[in-house]
Structure formats: C-alpha cells, structure tokens
Design a protein around this motif. Structure first.
Motif, PDB file in Angstrom:
ATOM      1  N   VAL A 367       0.853  -1.187   0.000  1.00 53.05           N
ATOM      2  CA  VAL A 367       0.000   0.000   0.000  1.00 53.05           C
ATOM      3  C   VAL A 367       0.889   1.237   0.000  1.00 53.05           C
ATOM      4  O   VAL A 367       2.045   1.198   0.437  1.00 53.05           O
ATOM      5  CB  VAL A 367      -0.945   0.020   1.216  1.00 53.05           C
ATOM      6  N   THR A 368       0.337   2.337  -0.492  1.00 54.66           N
ATOM      7  CA  THR A 368       1.122   3.574  -0.530  1.00 54.66           C
ATOM      8  C   THR A 368       1.396   4.106   0.868  1.00 54.66           C
ATOM      9  O   THR A 368       2.443   4.691   1.132  1.00 54.66           O
ATOM     10  CB  THR A 368       0.381   4.640  -1.343  1.00 54.66           C
ATOM     11  N   GLN A 369       0.429   3.899   1.781  1.00 54.54           N
ATOM     12  CA  GLN A 369       0.602   4.346   3.158  1.00 54.54           C
ATOM     13  C   GLN A 369      -0.463   3.696   4.007  1.00 54.54           C
ATOM     14  O   GLN A 369      -1.567   3.411   3.538  1.00 54.54           O
ATOM     15  CB  GLN A 369       0.492   5.870   3.258  1.00 54.54           C
ATOM     16  N   LEU A 370      -0.123   3.436   5.277  1.00 52.37           N
ATOM     17  CA  LEU A 370      -1.106   2.908   6.218  1.00 52.37           C
ATOM     18  C   LEU A 370      -1.807   4.083   6.890  1.00 52.37           C
ATOM     19  O   LEU A 370      -1.220   4.770   7.719  1.00 52.37           O
ATOM     20  CB  LEU A 370      -0.421   2.031   7.273  1.00 52.37           C
ATOM     21  N   PRO A 371      -3.057   4.367   6.538  1.00 53.09           N
ATOM     22  CA  PRO A 371      -3.713   5.577   7.040  1.00 53.09           C
ATOM     23  C   PRO A 371      -4.028   5.496   8.527  1.00 53.09           C
ATOM     24  O   PRO A 371      -4.627   4.544   9.005  1.00 53.09           O
ATOM     25  CB  PRO A 371      -5.003   5.645   6.206  1.00 53.09           C
ATOM     26  N   LYS A 372      -3.604   6.532   9.255  1.00 54.69           N
ATOM     27  CA  LYS A 372      -3.964   6.729  10.654  1.00 54.69           C
ATOM     28  C   LYS A 372      -3.509   5.616  11.579  1.00 54.69           C
ATOM     29  O   LYS A 372      -3.859   5.604  12.747  1.00 54.69           O
ATOM     30  CB  LYS A 372      -5.488   6.902  10.803  1.00 54.69           C
ATOM     31  N   GLU A 373      -2.788   4.643  11.115  1.00 52.18           N
ATOM     32  CA  GLU A 373      -2.349   3.555  11.965  1.00 52.18           C
ATOM     33  C   GLU A 373      -0.845   3.384  11.844  1.00 52.18           C
ATOM     34  O   GLU A 373      -0.354   2.466  11.190  1.00 52.18           O
ATOM     35  CB  GLU A 373      -3.062   2.240  11.576  1.00 52.18           C
ATOM     36  N   PRO A 374      -0.056   4.271  12.433  1.00 52.04           N
ATOM     37  CA  PRO A 374       1.399   4.176  12.298  1.00 52.04           C
ATOM     38  C   PRO A 374       1.967   3.051  13.149  1.00 52.04           C
ATOM     39  O   PRO A 374       2.600   3.280  14.167  1.00 52.04           O
ATOM     40  CB  PRO A 374       1.862   5.551  12.786  1.00 52.04           C
ATOM     41  N   CYS A 375       1.721   1.800  12.762  1.00 52.36           N
ATOM     42  CA  CYS A 375       2.203   0.660  13.535  1.00 52.36           C
ATOM     43  C   CYS A 375       3.675   0.410  13.287  1.00 52.36           C
ATOM     44  O   CYS A 375       4.282  -0.430  13.939  1.00 52.36           O
ATOM     45  CB  CYS A 375       1.389  -0.589  13.200  1.00 52.36           C
ATOM     46  N   MET A 376       4.266   1.098  12.326  1.00 47.76           N
ATOM     47  CA  MET A 376       5.699   0.976  12.061  1.00 47.76           C
ATOM     48  C   MET A 376       6.281   2.374  11.935  1.00 47.76           C
ATOM     49  O   MET A 376       5.559   3.358  11.885  1.00 47.76           O
ATOM     50  CB  MET A 376       5.939   0.176  10.774  1.00 47.76           C
ATOM     51  N   GLY A 377       7.582   2.457  11.890  1.00 44.90           N
ATOM     52  CA  GLY A 377       8.226   3.744  11.725  1.00 44.90           C
ATOM     53  C   GLY A 377       8.009   4.298  10.330  1.00 44.90           C
ATOM     54  O   GLY A 377       7.482   3.637   9.436  1.00 44.90           O
ATOM     55  N   SER A 381      12.441   5.839   2.428  1.00 44.73           N
ATOM     56  CA  SER A 381      12.366   6.570   1.169  1.00 44.73           C
ATOM     57  C   SER A 381      10.998   6.348   0.546  1.00 44.73           C
ATOM     58  O   SER A 381      10.221   5.493   0.994  1.00 44.73           O
ATOM     59  CB  SER A 381      13.469   6.104   0.203  1.00 44.73           C
ATOM     60  N   SER A 382      10.694   7.128  -0.497  1.00 42.39           N
ATOM     61  CA  SER A 382       9.391   7.018  -1.139  1.00 42.39           C
ATOM     62  C   SER A 382       9.249   5.742  -1.968  1.00 42.39           C
ATOM     63  O   SER A 382       8.152   5.444  -2.436  1.00 42.39           O
ATOM     64  CB  SER A 382       9.153   8.245  -2.033  1.00 42.39           C
ATOM     65  N   THR A 383      10.314   4.994  -2.161  1.00 37.97           N
ATOM     66  CA  THR A 383      10.216   3.713  -2.877  1.00 37.97           C
ATOM     67  C   THR A 383       9.933   2.557  -1.928  1.00 37.97           C
ATOM     68  O   THR A 383       9.815   1.411  -2.381  1.00 37.97           O
ATOM     69  CB  THR A 383      11.511   3.418  -3.655  1.00 37.97           C
ATOM     70  N   ASP A 384       9.842   2.832  -0.627  1.00 36.26           N
ATOM     71  CA  ASP A 384       9.510   1.800   0.353  1.00 36.26           C
ATOM     72  C   ASP A 384       7.996   1.748   0.519  1.00 36.26           C
ATOM     73  O   ASP A 384       7.365   2.743   0.881  1.00 36.26           O
ATOM     74  CB  ASP A 384      10.168   2.094   1.694  1.00 36.26           C
ATOM     75  N   TRP A 385       7.418   0.581   0.261  1.00 33.43           N
ATOM     76  CA  TRP A 385       5.974   0.372   0.340  1.00 33.43           C
ATOM     77  C   TRP A 385       5.652  -0.442   1.587  1.00 33.43           C
ATOM     78  O   TRP A 385       6.196  -1.524   1.778  1.00 33.43           O
ATOM     79  CB  TRP A 385       5.466  -0.367  -0.902  1.00 33.43           C
ATOM     80  N   PRO A 386       4.739   0.045   2.444  1.00 33.59           N
ATOM     81  CA  PRO A 386       4.336  -0.758   3.607  1.00 33.59           C
ATOM     82  C   PRO A 386       3.574  -2.005   3.175  1.00 33.59           C
ATOM     83  O   PRO A 386       2.845  -1.997   2.177  1.00 33.59           O
ATOM     84  CB  PRO A 386       3.442   0.186   4.406  1.00 33.59           C
ATOM     85  N   LEU A 387       3.742  -3.058   3.953  1.00 33.76           N
ATOM     86  CA  LEU A 387       2.996  -4.296   3.724  1.00 33.76           C
ATOM     87  C   LEU A 387       1.723  -4.272   4.553  1.00 33.76           C
ATOM     88  O   LEU A 387       1.754  -3.951   5.737  1.00 33.76           O
ATOM     89  CB  LEU A 387       3.846  -5.505   4.112  1.00 33.76           C
ATOM     90  N   SER A 388       0.620  -4.603   3.932  1.00 27.96           N
ATOM     91  CA  SER A 388      -0.661  -4.641   4.633  1.00 27.96           C
ATOM     92  C   SER A 388      -1.176  -6.076   4.693  1.00 27.96           C
ATOM     93  O   SER A 388      -1.244  -6.769   3.671  1.00 27.96           O
ATOM     94  CB  SER A 388      -1.683  -3.747   3.932  1.00 27.96           C
ATOM     95  N   PHE A 389      -1.559  -6.494   5.915  1.00 34.57           N
ATOM     96  CA  PHE A 389      -2.148  -7.814   6.138  1.00 34.57           C
ATOM     97  C   PHE A 389      -3.650  -7.697   6.384  1.00 34.57           C
ATOM     98  O   PHE A 389      -4.243  -8.588   6.998  1.00 34.57           O
ATOM     99  CB  PHE A 389      -1.478  -8.484   7.337  1.00 34.57           C
ATOM    100  N   ALA A 390      -4.257  -6.600   5.921  1.00 33.01           N
ATOM    101  CA  ALA A 390      -5.658  -6.332   6.229  1.00 33.01           C
ATOM    102  C   ALA A 390      -6.579  -7.439   5.736  1.00 33.01           C
ATOM    103  O   ALA A 390      -7.544  -7.809   6.414  1.00 33.01           O
ATOM    104  CB  ALA A 390      -6.079  -4.989   5.628  1.00 33.01           C
ATOM    105  N   VAL A 391      -6.304  -7.987   4.551  1.00 33.94           N
ATOM    106  CA  VAL A 391      -7.158  -9.054   4.014  1.00 33.94           C
ATOM    107  C   VAL A 391      -7.009 -10.311   4.856  1.00 33.94           C
ATOM    108  O   VAL A 391      -7.994 -11.005   5.160  1.00 33.94           O
ATOM    109  CB  VAL A 391      -6.815  -9.326   2.541  1.00 33.94           C
TER     110      VAL A 391
END
Length: 557
Positions: A367-377, A381-391
């Motif tokens: 995901v481009t960003q984890l909204p409102k849930e900063p569970c990580m630092g 850089s802008s090429t780093d994409w957070p991993l989402s386990f929401a599904v």
C-alpha cells in the motif's frame, strides 16, 4: 554407621557455614577499636578449639561403633540398604535446606522487584495504576452500555457499505474508461478491509476503507521485493518492501510512449504528460517529469503513484458527476486516497480508496501508506511500500468466528476498548496507542484461548484480559505483529512462507526509540483505565451528541 556419617557431615557443614571468612554477614558492624577486634577473634578461636575437641570425641565414638557394626553386619544385611537410602536422602535434604537458608540470608536484603520492561528512570515517572486494581463495571452494566452506545451507533453500517460500494463501482468503471488500456494502469475490483468490514467499527462517521489493486500494462510487470524481519535488514525498513518494474521478457526497462498513440492528458506508466524521454531527462522548461518510478531508478515511487491515482480519480468523477446530486472532494490531506461525499444537506460520508499492488498470488498487499495507523516507523524513502495484512486479518476473524460460540464477545471487547481509546484521545490528545494495536492484541488472545472462553457471558472477563495484555505489552515495549513470524497461525491462512519463517516484528519498536512518545502513551493509557468505570457508567445513562469531531479541510475534485 550411616547415622554417624550424617552427624559428621552436619557438623562440618555447620562449621563451614558459621566460618566468618567464608560467609561474612552483610549486616556485621565494624568494632570501634582494635581491642574489641582482638577479643572477638579470641572468642572465635576458643569456639573453634571446642568444636575440634567435640569432633575428635565424635570420631573416637565412631570407631567404637564401627567395630560393633562389623559384628552385626551379617544380621542387618537385608535391612542396611533401605536404611542407608533413607539416611542418604535425609543428609541431602538437610544440606539442601542449609544451602537455601544461606542463600536466603545473603539475598533477602538485596532482592529488587522485577521490572516489567523499560528502564527504571523511564517507569519511575509514569503515574499509572496497576491494572489488577482496576474495577470494571459488572456484566449487566457492560451489556447495557454496549447496546445503547455501540450497537445503536453502528446500526446503519450495512446501508453505508452498500451506498459507498455502489458509488465506487461506478467511479472505477469511469476511471477505466478514461484510461488508455495500452499505456496506463489497469484497475481491478475493490476489496473491503478494516473495521467496517470486520464489524467492529465504533467511531462516527462510519468509514469504509477499500483497496484498489492495479497492474501495469503489457509488456510491463511488477516484481515485489519485501522484507519482514531479518538481521540483515535495517530496523527502519522492516515491514516494508520495494516494487521493481521490468519488462515481461526480462529486457531492460524502457518506455513505450513512442510506440503507442496516447490521448490528451494521458499518463504513461513511466512518464508524465511530456513523452519520449527517460528518467533523468528534462522537460520543456527544464523541470523533471512526474514519473511513477523514482528518478534514476526502476522502482515504483509511492508519492508518484498517489499523484497519478488522484489525477485519474478526478477525471473519472468529472465524467459521471452529472449523474449524482452530491459533490466529491478529497478528504484529509495527510491520508492518501481519502475522499468525501458532500450532500447538499451539509452531511458528508467519508471513505478511503487506496491503490495497492498484490504480492504474487497471496492476499498480501503493498500500500502507498497505512492511514492513521502508524504501527511501524516512517519509511526510509518514497520507494519503500508498507505491507498490509488487512485481508488476512479479515479472513482470520471470519474463520475464528465460525468456531466461537453463538454471540461471542470478542468483537464486543474490541469495540469497547476502541470506544474508550477514542474518548481518551479527545480528552488528552492522540497517543502512540492505535486501534490497530487493539486489534493485534485481540488476535493474539483469540489464538491463545479456547473457543468456549469467548461466550457472551464472559464479556467483562475478556475485556479485562485485553486491557491486561495491552498493559503488559506497553510496559515491555513489545507487541509482536500477529502474522509476521507467528508460527501459531494456521497453515490454512495461506501466508507466504517467507512471512511465516520471518523473525517476529515488534509494533512497539517506536516506543524504544522515542521516550517522549512512550511516556505520553503510557500515561494516556493509565488515564483511560482510571476513567473507564465512570465513562461507561455515564454513557450507559444517555447517549451524548458529540459523535464526531469538526470535519477536516477538504479539496474539491
């Protein structure tokens, strides 16, 4: 014979223990003068001499007994072994008792209470109360509070989801129609994630969060490279990944703008409006082009992807705006994909559309960003994409619910905790503790407890367990991600093997690095615990009208 040996051992051990040079007393005081020291040494020498005489007499007596025992050896042969075993055990027990007594005397004054976590100077300033002393309202009060303040406030969740999903379907179809299928991204069907689709959202207004997967046009392809937790990966990059753009045949990455006719205002995968140039070249006014890939790199840039997505959404809305009697605007500027439907009556309905990239054939998404849930630092850089386990989180809750008793209280516990956290945030401001942490704690408890423990009648007990788990995690500054490195997660979930084998990822790692944030979070948590009984009792009497904070600034599309 054996009894005599036991006595000898007992005397020897006693003498050793009482020897001042071997076991000095910690509370011994220094005599005031040398004469006192000499007198005490003489007294001690006399005691040792007397002890020596007693030992010599004991040895003489033992020699006499030895001669007598030789004569009775044949008669007592059958009984000697059990008696010897008994005497041996008695000797060992006595010696063990003496050792424990010596250790107790040496350490009883120096033992410090065990710290649950963090440095002493950090925890000494926290004005909290032990959770064990918290008295939660009884189950009847909790049930009444839940029915009047939570269930009634989320009763229209189904209608909200249906309305937003219908509109998003129309919006994405318009987006596909304005995009060039040969050179632009291809949008797939949306996926509902988050608390709204897990049936535990409490805050108003209700918020739908939708993932929109996208894939590149031919002949491009995405190659995800992600890191979960590894000693070779820096701490600030754990839980992130990168997405490399390559050609399907493995050839070096190139642009196909000149090979395909683009329409006006079309955005190529690699370039902005100015075509025919490669990353690093200059546009008409010497400005760098708006690339989806990072400059001088073949990795997708999160900021460029969001800009492209917002431009595409704007053009799609202009195509279908005449069909609706409301306006569409971008919502919170610091939340990517945040949109807001504004009705003429003044009401609004927010929702979030997040462009995501599927990781291989799994349900793991970048995901481009984890909204409102900063569970990580913050990403490096802008090429780093957070991993989402929401599904995966939604699937696990659904799978677990099938095994739980009817009317299970697991989601009720999460809703009450989320409600308390929301009210506390309004009182003292936001802290480092987020709803995602609450959900992670619940997932851990669901995996560790029996299904029968989650009956509706156990609501108060399970809520206490959830708050205790959070307190312990905060004091230890350690809350492991539920999926990363958790080998207890069922194989049926279909997690990628690299995620299953990874080292656990600590969601509370920012607290280790940021002391101020940690102190504020712990103080806010304990303040929430103090306010919990009063807050639940007050809200059980009447439902307040402060359902939502003032709407944030919006930007019209």
């Amino acid at each position: 014979m054996a009894m005599g040996l036991f006595r000898v051992c007992l005397v020897v051990v006693t003498a050793i223990i009482n020897h001042p040079l071997l076991f000095p007393r910690e509370n011994a005081t220094i005599p005031e003068n040398e004469e006192e020291i000499i007198r005490k040494m003489q007294e001690h020498q006399e005691k040792l001499q007397m002890e020596q005489l007693r030992l010599e007499e004991e040895l003489s007596r033992l020699e006499a007994e030895k001669e007598a025992l030789r004569q009775e050896e044949v008669e007592d042969q059958q009984q000697q072994e059990p008696h010897t075993t008994w005497d041996l055990w008695s000797t060992l027990c006595m010696i063990l008792f003496l050792i424990i007594e010596v250790w107790r005397q040496d350490h009883q004054d120096g033992t410090c209470p065990e710290s649950l976590g963090g440095d002493e100077d950090e925890l000494s300033g926290l004005g909290g109360i032990p959770l064990l002393g918290l008295s939660l309202p009884n189950r009847a009060t909790l049930d009444h509070f839940y029915e009047h303040c939570i269930r009634s406030a989320t009763g229209d969740a189904t209608r909200t989801r249906e309305f937003v999903e219908g509109f998003v379907d129309d919006l994405l179809e318009a987006l596909r129609s304005v995009c060039n299928r040969n050179t632009d991204m291809e949008m797939e069907d949306f996926i509902g994630v988050g608390s709204m689709y897990e049936n535990w959202q409490v805050e108003r207004p209700l918020l739908c969060h939708l993932f929109v997967p996208f894939i590149p046009p031919e002949p491009y392809s995405f190659h995800p490279e992600f890191w979960c937790s590894s000693p070779s990966v820096p701490l600030e990059r754990q839980g992130y990944g990168q997405i490399k753009v390559t050609l399907a045949d493995g050839d070096p990455l190139g642009c196909i703008c000149d090979k395909t006719k683009l329409g006006e205002d079309m955005l190529c995968l690699l370039h902005g409006k100015t075509r025919g140039t490669w990353p690093g070249s200059s546009g008409r006014n010497g400005e760098m082009e708006n690339l989806l890939c990072s400059r001088e790199s073949s990795y997708l840039d999160t900021m460029q992807v969001m800009k492209w997505f917002q431009v595409a959404l704007t053009r799609a809305w202009h195509r279908i705006a005449h069909k609706y009697e409301f306006d569409l605007a971008f919502g919170e500027l610091d939340t990517p994909g945040s949109l807001k439907i504004k009705f003429r009556s003044g009401k609004f309905m927010p929702f979030i559309l997040t462009p995501v990239i599927q990781c291989d054939d799994s349900d793991l998404y970048f995901v481009t960003q984890l909204p409102k849930e900063p569970c990580m630092g913050a990403p490096a850089s802008s090429t780093d994409w957070p991993l989402s386990f929401a599904v995966y989180e939604r699937q696990f809750l659904r799978m677990t619910a099938k095994a739980l008793p009817e009317g299970a209280c697991h989601l009720s516990c999460l809703q009450i905790a989320s409600f308390l956290l929301s009210k506390q945030s309004r009182l003292t401001g936001p802290s480092g503790l987020k709803n995602y942490h609450l959900k992670t704690a619940l997932l851990h408890l669901l995996l560790s407890r029996q299904a029968a423990d989650w009956k509706a009648s156990q609501l108060d007990v399970r809520l206490q367990d959830l708050l205790c788990f959070l307190e312990r995690s905060l004091l230890e500054k350690k809350l492991h991600h539920f999926f990363v490195g958790n080998r207890k997660v069922p194989k049926a979930m279909g997690l990628p093997e690299v995620v299953h084998r990874a080292e656990p990822l600590n969601l509370f790692r920012p607290f280790v690095l940021q002391r101020t944030l940690y102190h504020n979070t712990v103080n806010s948590f304990y303040e929430m615990l103090k306010n919990t009984p009063t807050l639940i009792s007050e809200y059980s009497l009447h439902v307040p009208s402060d359902r939502a904070s003032p709407p944030p600034k919006t930007v019209a599309l």
